[in-house]
Design an enzyme around this catalytic site. Structure first.
Site, PDB file in Angstrom:
ATOM      1  N   ASP A   1       4.829  -3.985  -1.329  1.00 13.34           N
ATOM      2  CA  ASP A   1       3.848  -5.086  -1.333  1.00 13.34           C
ATOM      3  C   ASP A   1       4.279  -6.219  -0.400  1.00 13.34           C
ATOM      4  OD1 ASP A   1       6.004  -6.102  -2.600  1.00 13.34           O
ATOM      5  OD2 ASP A   1       4.981  -6.692  -4.440  1.00 13.34           O
TER       6      ASP A   1
ATOM      7  N   CYS B   1       9.300  -6.213  -0.741  1.00 13.19           N
ATOM      8  CA  CYS B   1      10.256  -5.235  -1.283  1.00 13.19           C
ATOM      9  C   CYS B   1      11.703  -5.710  -1.159  1.00 13.19           C
ATOM     10  CB  CYS B   1      10.079  -3.870  -0.621  1.00 13.19           C
ATOM     11  SG  CYS B   1      10.312  -3.864   1.165  1.00 13.19           S
TER      12      CYS B   1
ATOM     13  N   HIS C   1      10.972  -0.323   4.621  1.00 18.90           N
ATOM     14  CA  HIS C   1      10.944  -0.659   3.199  1.00 18.90           C
ATOM     15  C   HIS C   1      12.353  -0.664   2.605  1.00 18.90           C
ATOM     16  CE1 HIS C   1       9.133  -0.691  -0.839  1.00 18.90           C
ATOM     17  NE2 HIS C   1      10.064   0.171  -1.181  1.00 18.90           N
TER      18      HIS C   1
ATOM     19  N   HIS D   1      -4.396  -9.238  12.333  1.00 21.91           N
ATOM     20  CA  HIS D   1      -4.462  -8.103  11.388  1.00 21.91           C
ATOM     21  C   HIS D   1      -3.063  -7.734  10.914  1.00 21.91           C
ATOM     22  CE1 HIS D   1      -8.347  -6.781  13.697  1.00 21.91           C
ATOM     23  NE2 HIS D   1      -8.539  -7.848  12.940  1.00 21.91           N
TER      24      HIS D   1
END
Length: 208
Positions: free
Chosen positions: A13, A16, A120, A201
């Site tokens: 999210d 991490c 991640h 973006h």
């Protein structure tokens, strides 16, 4: 030493790193908002050390940026959190099997471990057996006189090498992404960053 090294998955999210640190330090995967504030306060309190040259942003701009839950953390944040908790943080990179150690110059007496797949962060723990509940996880390890954490270190490295063999990482130089906002295809982290800066973006999906 009894047990096995396990990878505890932290939700993807954009927070991490912070939640992985919260888990290994406090057994809490929801510490991100609190730890972002700790980092912002630390940076704001020492504009000499945390200069624009060091941060890549103005001190004030960085503090606003790191408080945004969409923004990712990295080396600067890990070094601050190591000092905040008074423990070394070992971050293992699956692709290279390199271990970056934060806080080692402070001679802290304890260490925690994270694992990084290119995009991640997850937590690395010592679990008593395969499938054991998370409440049995050992996440904090004593640093010995030789500045290692003893046998755990070798077992952790073997685990990381095994993850590398299984290709459990994202090659951020060459992976392909699609922008969730405009569906354009991009290659590598560099193109994704440039696209994000140009368009605002930030929702990218990996695709093969």
């Amino acid at each position: 030493m009894e047990g096995i090294i396990s990878r505890r998955v932290i939700p993807s999210d954009n927070s991490c790193l912070f939640n992985a640190v919260g888990y290994v330090m406090d057994h809490d995967k929801t510490k991100a908002p609190e730890l972002r504030k700790v980092i912002a306060a630390t940076v704001a309190s020492d504009p000499g050390k945390y200069s624009e040259a060091f941060l890549g942003k103005t001190n004030e701009g960085y503090c606003a940026w790191i408080l945004d839950s969409e923004k990712w953390g990295g080396a600067i944040e890990l070094s601050i959190l190591a000092d905040y908790y008074g423990r070394e943080i070992a971050a293992y990179d699956i692709q290279t099997t390199r271990c970056d150690l934060y806080g080692q110059d402070r001679k802290y007496a304890e260490r925690v471990m994270l694992i990084y797949d290119g995009l991640h962060y997850d937590a690395l723990v010592l679990s008593p057996f395969e499938g054991a509940p998370e409440e049995f996880d050992q996440t904090i390890f004593s640093v010995h006189n030789d500045r290692t954490v003893g046998p755990v270190e070798g077992i952790a490295l073997n685990f990381v090498r095994d993850q590398q063999r299984k290709r459990r990482f994202t090659d951020t130089a060459n992976f392909t992404l699609r922008c969730g906002a405009c569906q354009i295809g991009l290659k590598g982290q560099k193109e994704a960053v440039e696209h994000a800066q140009a368009t605002g973006h930030v929702n990218f999906q990996e695709y093969r």
